[in-house]
Structure formats: structure tokens, C-alpha cells
Design a protein around this motif. Structure first.
Motif, PDB file in Angstrom:
ATOM      1  N   LEU A  49       0.834  -1.206   0.000  1.00 19.59           N
ATOM      2  CA  LEU A  49       0.000   0.000   0.000  1.00 19.59           C
ATOM      3  C   LEU A  49       0.865   1.251   0.000  1.00 19.59           C
ATOM      4  CD1 LEU A  49      -3.015   0.939   0.288  1.00 19.59           C
ATOM      5  CD2 LEU A  49      -2.512   1.247   2.700  1.00 19.59           C
ATOM      6  N   SER A 244     -15.725   2.001   2.581  1.00 16.24           N
ATOM      7  CA  SER A 244     -15.162   0.704   2.204  1.00 16.24           C
ATOM      8  C   SER A 244     -15.713   0.249   0.845  1.00 16.24           C
ATOM      9  CB  SER A 244     -15.433  -0.347   3.280  1.00 16.24           C
ATOM     10  OG  SER A 244     -16.805  -0.425   3.561  1.00 16.24           O
ATOM     11  N   ILE A 247     -13.803   2.077  -1.952  1.00 15.48           N
ATOM     12  CA  ILE A 247     -12.540   1.411  -2.292  1.00 15.48           C
ATOM     13  C   ILE A 247     -12.819   0.245  -3.239  1.00 15.48           C
ATOM     14  CG2 ILE A 247     -10.589   0.093  -1.348  1.00 15.48           C
ATOM     15  CD1 ILE A 247     -10.994   1.669   1.254  1.00 15.48           C
ATOM     16  N   PHE A 248     -13.863  -0.502  -2.914  1.00 17.96           N
ATOM     17  CA  PHE A 248     -14.229  -1.667  -3.721  1.00 17.96           C
ATOM     18  C   PHE A 248     -14.606  -1.243  -5.145  1.00 17.96           C
ATOM     19  CE2 PHE A 248     -16.713  -5.431  -4.884  1.00 17.96           C
ATOM     20  CZ  PHE A 248     -15.888  -6.427  -4.391  1.00 17.96           C
ATOM     21  N   TYR A 256      -6.317   1.014  -9.217  1.00 20.83           N
ATOM     22  CA  TYR A 256      -5.649   0.598  -7.985  1.00 20.83           C
ATOM     23  C   TYR A 256      -5.100   1.783  -7.201  1.00 20.83           C
ATOM     24  CZ  TYR A 256      -5.828  -4.384  -9.151  1.00 20.83           C
ATOM     25  OH  TYR A 256      -6.253  -5.657  -9.418  1.00 20.83           O
ATOM     26  N   ALA A 259      -7.929   3.448  -5.307  1.00 16.05           N
ATOM     27  CA  ALA A 259      -8.335   2.575  -4.209  1.00 16.05           C
ATOM     28  C   ALA A 259      -7.313   2.655  -3.074  1.00 16.05           C
ATOM     29  CB  ALA A 259      -8.463   1.136  -4.702  1.00 16.05           C
ATOM     30  N   SER A 260      -6.032   2.648  -3.449  1.00 17.31           N
ATOM     31  CA  SER A 260      -4.979   2.692  -2.438  1.00 17.31           C
ATOM     32  C   SER A 260      -4.985   4.006  -1.673  1.00 17.31           C
ATOM     33  CB  SER A 260      -3.605   2.515  -3.079  1.00 17.31           C
ATOM     34  OG  SER A 260      -3.597   1.381  -3.870  1.00 17.31           O
ATOM     35  N   ALA A 263      -7.835   3.910   0.668  1.00 13.54           N
ATOM     36  CA  ALA A 263      -7.585   2.893   1.684  1.00 13.54           C
ATOM     37  C   ALA A 263      -6.527   3.354   2.680  1.00 13.54           C
ATOM     38  CB  ALA A 263      -7.144   1.593   1.028  1.00 13.54           C
ATOM     39  N   MET A 266      -8.101   5.521   5.173  1.00 10.78           N
ATOM     40  CA  MET A 266      -8.944   4.733   6.070  1.00 10.78           C
ATOM     41  C   MET A 266      -8.106   3.926   7.055  1.00 10.78           C
ATOM     42  SD  MET A 266     -12.109   2.669   4.569  1.00 10.78           S
ATOM     43  CE  MET A 266     -13.157   1.935   5.774  1.00 10.78           C
ATOM     44  N   LEU A 267      -7.018   3.359   6.523  1.00 13.99           N
ATOM     45  CA  LEU A 267      -6.128   2.560   7.362  1.00 13.99           C
ATOM     46  C   LEU A 267      -5.532   3.423   8.463  1.00 13.99           C
ATOM     47  CD1 LEU A 267      -4.796  -0.295   7.468  1.00 13.99           C
ATOM     48  CD2 LEU A 267      -2.862   0.712   6.284  1.00 13.99           C
ATOM     49  N   SER A 270      -8.100   3.931  11.113  1.00 12.66           N
ATOM     50  CA  SER A 270      -8.302   2.713  11.896  1.00 12.66           C
ATOM     51  C   SER A 270      -7.152   2.488  12.868  1.00 12.66           C
ATOM     52  CB  SER A 270      -8.394   1.486  10.998  1.00 12.66           C
ATOM     53  OG  SER A 270      -9.229   1.711   9.932  1.00 12.66           O
TER      54      SER A 270
ATOM     55  N   ALA B 107      -9.192  -3.979  13.537  1.00 11.96           N
ATOM     56  CA  ALA B 107      -9.453  -2.558  13.318  1.00 11.96           C
ATOM     57  C   ALA B 107      -9.592  -2.231  11.835  1.00 11.96           C
ATOM     58  CB  ALA B 107      -8.336  -1.722  13.946  1.00 11.96           C
ATOM     59  N   VAL B 111     -12.185  -4.878   3.446  1.00  3.44           N
ATOM     60  CA  VAL B 111     -11.863  -4.492   2.067  1.00  3.44           C
ATOM     61  C   VAL B 111     -10.426  -4.002   1.983  1.00  3.44           C
ATOM     62  CG1 VAL B 111     -12.434  -2.933   0.191  1.00  3.44           C
ATOM     63  CG2 VAL B 111     -14.251  -3.917   1.560  1.00  3.44           C
ATOM     64  N   VAL B 112     -10.020  -3.208   2.984  1.00  2.96           N
ATOM     65  CA  VAL B 112      -8.638  -2.727   3.014  1.00  2.96           C
ATOM     66  C   VAL B 112      -7.681  -3.904   3.178  1.00  2.96           C
ATOM     67  CG1 VAL B 112      -6.994  -1.277   4.260  1.00  2.96           C
ATOM     68  CG2 VAL B 112      -9.332  -0.476   3.909  1.00  2.96           C
ATOM     69  N   LEU B 115      -7.295  -5.525  -0.082  1.00  4.47           N
ATOM     70  CA  LEU B 115      -6.518  -4.652  -0.960  1.00  4.47           C
ATOM     71  C   LEU B 115      -5.022  -4.740  -0.656  1.00  4.47           C
ATOM     72  CD1 LEU B 115      -6.510  -2.307  -3.084  1.00  4.47           C
ATOM     73  CD2 LEU B 115      -6.587  -0.761  -1.135  1.00  4.47           C
ATOM     74  N   LEU B 119      -2.357  -5.701  -3.483  1.00  6.59           N
ATOM     75  CA  LEU B 119      -1.303  -4.800  -3.929  1.00  6.59           C
ATOM     76  C   LEU B 119       0.064  -5.451  -3.824  1.00  6.59           C
ATOM     77  CD1 LEU B 119      -2.472  -1.422  -2.393  1.00  6.59           C
ATOM     78  CD2 LEU B 119      -2.521  -2.089  -4.789  1.00  6.59           C
TER      79      LEU B 119
END
Lengths: 291, 285
Positions: A49, A244, A247-248, A256, A259-260, A263, A266-267, A270, B107, B111-112, B115, B119
Motif C-alpha cells: 500500500l 469501504s 474502495i471496492f 488501484y 483505491a490505495s 484505503a 482509512m487505514l 483505523s 481494526a 476491504v482494506v 486490498l 497490492l
């Protein structure tokens, strides 16, 4: 599997090589396995990522994550997750209270079924809730009469999120409520304070850290929820699309990079939540032990 | 017991309202949805249900799902036990960080998670492109499904074991070692009997999630009917084909596993809460 080994072999050397505290063997082996696994399974995938996102210029990245449709998905995700976790805060507290304080027929069954959302696959939860809340479903028909639409609206997202995260607050509050010493409470009640006042002044102060932890866990889970939501949400762009899913969607467009980018944002959120919850729990647990 | 004390919420009417409210919400949110799954699955009769379950693609999806769980559970059993042993039996710098890191899969959005693997191991990823030179393709085939499932289910065993092993302390094991038992023997004879039920429950949870994972698997699977379709993905496929009864028939299998999981949990908790049995009871199970 094999017969118990009689010869200790190299073990004694290692056993007493470390500090006096390290009497038990297996430090190297168990930590080795753990670190290998954590690096390979949890940390290594993050590099993909990072590399994908690093390949974008800042402008591209910013353009992707601030795309109006994506921004709208942040808003929807945040408010629905907040609503769902607050609902679970109230419902979880009620359930925990009822399960700890009262005896009633079917109590064990209720206690068992609380964990259903963790045991039931999210896709199954999704199609079930979608069927129940559809306009011809059992709940949908009733709600239609009072003019409430759940399926294919953001409200459906709240329902799905609330369902999948029901156990968090119950399971964090339950043990705290069980450990609560009755002395202060009984003293306050016998001195004539009203129940509501005793609850607010005596019980809730020891309970709220657990409630907050449960709500935070529920919120974190809801932010990332996917399977349960996509069936009931209707997934209308700008209205009922969660991040989410966003991203899908980008993945299905073979974008990609986009999406990355989404993501990674979001990551980050989280992981920040995860660390905050752990710090908070650590502080809170120390305070409990320090008493 | 001394005189009966009055506690908050003891009054019958408060009690009745609270229990009634909790029960109603539980029935509406949890019980009825569970009932609906089976109701829908059987709504076209038994014969339709069995033919739905015995459908070629459904059977394949069941097989793949079992296969994925069979590979995932042992891996995470070893990892979870090793991790719990290292964090609860030793003190070392970074111990707290390690216990936080293993919660990452809880957490992160599924989906992440999918991914991340796509990747790295996909055709354009730095590992995937290297493997591609040897004609090894992990994504959009079963290895990818297993990999993300391992990721998603990795915390369960460790999460069950850590609090229990922390609470039990290591005195018994240390005594065993001092008395000259080997490490493996101490683990088998002392640790394992103490953590048996938590371990079993951890495995059950790992298995339930491994069979039910949707989001992460859906990203890396490619959804090829009869090839890379797990049971949850098959449920989605049927549902989107407007084969509602078929979708619920497949879903009812997963719901059955969920119910077994809940029963197993109740059983494990019951065993754990029982007072220590005296030594003679050995032969059981």
C-alpha cells in the motif's frame, strides 16, 4: 505427539542463561514464531500500500481523496458509524445491566445470542437485514405505515452497522458491572438517595470507561464494515455509499491507485483508533489496579 | 447473609421495564433475523432446500470454504499460542506494542485487508511480479483466499488466551521446570490443561470467521463460480441473481455454523466457570 522427551538436551543451558526471571523455556521459539508471523502476515502487506500510494504525486493523491463522491462517502460512513455505536452504547449498557443484575427466564439464551453478530458471516447478516427491511419484508411493511424507509437509505447502513457491532459494549461493560462492589451503592441507597442519583453518582463513574471503550470498538468496527452494509444500503452514489464500498468500486474500475489512496486514509484512521483504544484501556486498567 | 439490602433498580416495576425492553430489542434485532434465515431457506419446501444445497456450485463452495478453514485454523492456532506464551510468560521491550499490533486485523476494514494483499501479491506488486516470473499466481485463486483469511482471523486465538494466561500466572509452570521437566512437557502437562477451553473457543471463533469472511475474500477471489467462490461469496452471487431462496439456503448453512459456535461458547464458559475438579476425574473426553 511423540513420547515425552526425557533428555532435556540444550534446554537447561538456555533456561538459566537469561535473567533469573526467565525460568521458563521457549522464549526464543515463541517470540520467534510471533515476530515472524506478525511481520509476514500483518506488516509486510502494508508495504504494498505504501509503495502504491508513494507512486502518486501529492496532487493526484489529494485529488483522489477529495473527490466529491468520496468525500460524501466519508460523511455518510462517519455519521452512520457514530449513530450505530451510540445506539449500541445505550442498548449494550441496558443488556449488560439486565444480564448482570436480574434473573429472568431465557437469560442464558439472551446471553448466548448476544454474540450472534460475531458468529454470523456479515454477508448472511446483510441479506437477512435487507430482506427484513425491504418494503415487502416483515419490518419494512410495518415501518412503511409510519413512513420510515430503511432499506436502500443511509438508515439501512445504521441498522447493518448496529447489528454487526452489538456485542462490543455488552462484553466490555458486563465484567465491570459484575466486579462492582455493592457497598457504596447500598450505603447511598440506605442514606435515602434516589435510584437515578445513585446510578449517576456511584455506579456510572465506574462504568463509563468500559462504555466508552465499547463504543469506540463498535465505532472502529462500523467504519470498516462492508459485507452487512452493501446489501441493505442501496449504494447510491453521494447518498448511501460507505467508504469501504468506495474502495471496492475503485478496484472494480481497476483504478488501484485511487483505491490505495482512499484505503491508506482509512487505514490511518483505523490504526489511530486502535492505538488510542489500547492506550486508553492501558491507562484505565492501571487506574483500576492502582486502587 | 445479613439484612436484605436495597440496590439500584431492585423495584419490580423498574426491573420489569428494563428486562422487557432488553428482551424486545434482542428479539427484534437478533432472534427474528436468525429465524428469517431458516424461514426463507425453507420457504419453497424441503425438496427445494435440499436441491439448493446439493447444487453443484453450492457443493463446490462448501468444499472450498472447508478447505480454507482447514488450512487457516492450524496456522493461527500455532501463531496464537506462541504469541500468548511469549507475551504472558516473559517481559521484553515492545511487548505492549506486539499485543496492539495483533489487533490490527480487528481494526482494519476487510476491504482494506484484501486490498493490502492484492497490492503486494497481485501482478503489479513487488512480491507478486517476482512470483509471476515463476508463473506463480496467488491472487484470484485459492492461495490468496487462504492468505487474507489467515490475516483476518489471526487475533482470535491469541485474544482468548492472553487474558487467561495473564490471570493464571506462571508459578505452576516454573515449578515444573525447576523440578526438571522439559519445556514441551511443562506445556503439555501444565499449561495445556489450564488453557484448554479458551484454546478451543479461540479455535471455534477462528473457524467461524474463516468460513464466514466476505469483504477481504471478495477482493482477492475473483468470484469464479465453481472455482474461487467460497460459501459467503456464493450467497452474494445467488442473491444478486435474484435467487433469494437459493441464497438463503446457502446462508442457512453458515447460520447453522454460527449457532454451533454460540452453543460451543456457552458450553466452554460453563466448563470454565465450574469449580476446579479434584484430581481423580481424568479419563473424560
Amino acid at each position: 505427539m511423540s513420547a515425552p522427551s526425557q533428555a532435556a538436551g540444550a534446554a537447561p543451558v538456555r533456561r538459566f542463561a537469561g535473567r533469573s526471571k526467565r525460568v521458563l523455556p521457549g522464549f526464543g521459539l515463541s517470540l520467534g514464531i510471533s515476530l515472524f508471523f506478525v511481520s509476514l502476515v500483518l506488516l509486510l502487506p502494508l508495504t504494498g500500500l505504501v509503495m502504491e500510494t508513494a507512486g502518486m504525486t501529492w496532487d493526484q493523491f489529494w485529488f483522489t481523496v477529495t473527490d466529491p463522491r468520496v468525500v460524501e462517502s466519508y460523511k455518510v460512513t462517519l455519521w452512520t458509524a457514530l449513530a450505530a455505536s451510540l445506539f449500541n452504547g445505550a442498548f449494550g449498557l441496558l443488556l449488560a445491566w439486565v444480564l448482570v443484575r436480574y434473573d429472568f427466564p431465557g437469560k442464558r439464551l439472551v446471553d448466548a445470542v448476544v454474540d450472534l453478530p460475531f458468529a454470523l458471516p456479515t454477508a448472511v447478516a446483510g441479506i437477512t437485514l435487507a430482506t427484513l427491511f425491504a418494503t415487502n419484508g416483515w419490518y419494512g411493511q410495518m415501518l412503511e405505515k409510519i413512513g420510515v424507509e430503511v432499506a436502500f437509505t443511509p438508515l439501512g447502513i445504521v441498522v447493518a452497522m448496529a447489528f454487526t457491532s452489538i456485542p462490543f459494549v455488552v462484553r466490555t461493560v458486563q465484567p465491570v458491572l459484575e466486579e462492582l462492589s455493592p457497598a457504596d451503592e447500598e450505603a447511598a441507597v440506605s442514606l435515602g438517595a434516589s435510584d437515578l442519583r445513585v446510578f449517576r453518582k456511584v455506579i456510572f463513574p465506574s462504568l463509563w470507561p468500559a462504555v466508552v471503550t465499547g463504543i469506540a470498538l463498535s465505532f472502529t468496527r462500523s467504519l470498516g464494515e462492508f459485507g452487512a452494509i452493501i446489501f441493505i444500503a442501496g449504494n447510491t452514489p453521494y447518498v448511501s455509499e460507505v467508504t469501504s464500498l468506495m474502495i471496492f468500486v475503485r478496484l472494480q474500475e481497476y483504478d488501484y491507485a485511487a483505491a490505495s489512496a482512499i484505503a491508506s486514509l482509512m487505514l490511518l484512521v483505523s490504526l489511530c483508533l486502535l492505538f488510542a483504544i489500547h492506550l486508553w484501556q492501558g491507562r484505565y486498567l492501571r487506574r483500576l489496579e492502582g486502587r | 447473609m445479613a439484612a436484605k439490602h436495597h440496590r439500584v433498580g431492585d423495584q419490580p416495576w423498574v426491573r420489569r421495564i428494563l428486562v422487557g425492553l432488553a428482551l424486545s430489542i434482542t428479539v427484534i434485532l437478533l432472534v427474528i433475523p436468525l429465524v428469517v434465515i431458516f424461514y426463507q431457506a425453507l420457504s419453497a419446501g424441503w425438496s427445494t432446500f435440499t436441491s439448493n444445497v446439493l447444487d453443484e456450485y453450492t457443493l463446490h463452495a462448501i468444499g472450498l470454504t472447508l478447505f480454507v478453514a482447514l488450512l487457516t485454523v492450524p496456522l493461527n492456532l500455532v501463531f496464537g499460542t506462541a504469541l500468548a506464551w511469549s507475551v504472558t510468560r516473559f517481559r521484553f521491550p515492545g511487548r505492549k506494542l506486539l499485543t496492539t499490533l495483533i489487533d490490527i486485523p480487528f481494526a482494519v476494514s476487510p476491504v482494506v485487508a484484501g486490498l493490502l494483499y492484492l497490492l503486494l501479491y497481485g501482478r503489479n506488486g513487488w512480491v507478486g511480479s517476482w512470483l509471476g516470473q515463476y508463473d506463480i499466481q496467488l491472487m484470484f485463486s485459492w492461495p490468496g483466499i487462504v492468505m487474507v483469511t489467515v490475516f483476518v482471523t489471526s487475533p482470535f486465538v491469541a485474544r482468548e488466551l492472553i487474558p487467561l494466561m495473564q490471570q493464571q500466572g506462571s508459578e505452576e509452570e516454573e515449578a515444573g521446570v525447576v523440578l526438571g521437566a522439559s519445556g514441551w512437557r511443562v506445556f503439555r502437562k501444565i499449561t495445556l490443561p489450564n488453557i484448554k477451553w479458551a484454546l478451543i473457543y479461540g479455535v471455534i471463533l477462528t473457524n467461524a470467521r474463516a468460513m464466514g469472511e466476505f469483504g477481504a475474500v471478495s477482493v482477492v477471489s475473483g468470484n469464479i463460480r465453481g472455482q474461487t467462490n467460497t460459501l459467503p461469496l456464493h450467497v452474494e452471487l445467488l442473491y444478486q441473481d435474484y435467487n433469494i431462496v437459493g441464497a438463503f439456503a446457502a446462508a442457512s448453512l453458515l447460520a447453522g455454523i454460527a449457532i454451533l459456535t454460540l452453543i460451543a461458547k456457552a458450553f466452554v464458559e460453563w466448563r470454565q466457570s465450574r469449580p476446579e475438579q479434584p484430581a481423580p476425574e481424568r479419563g473424560g473426553v
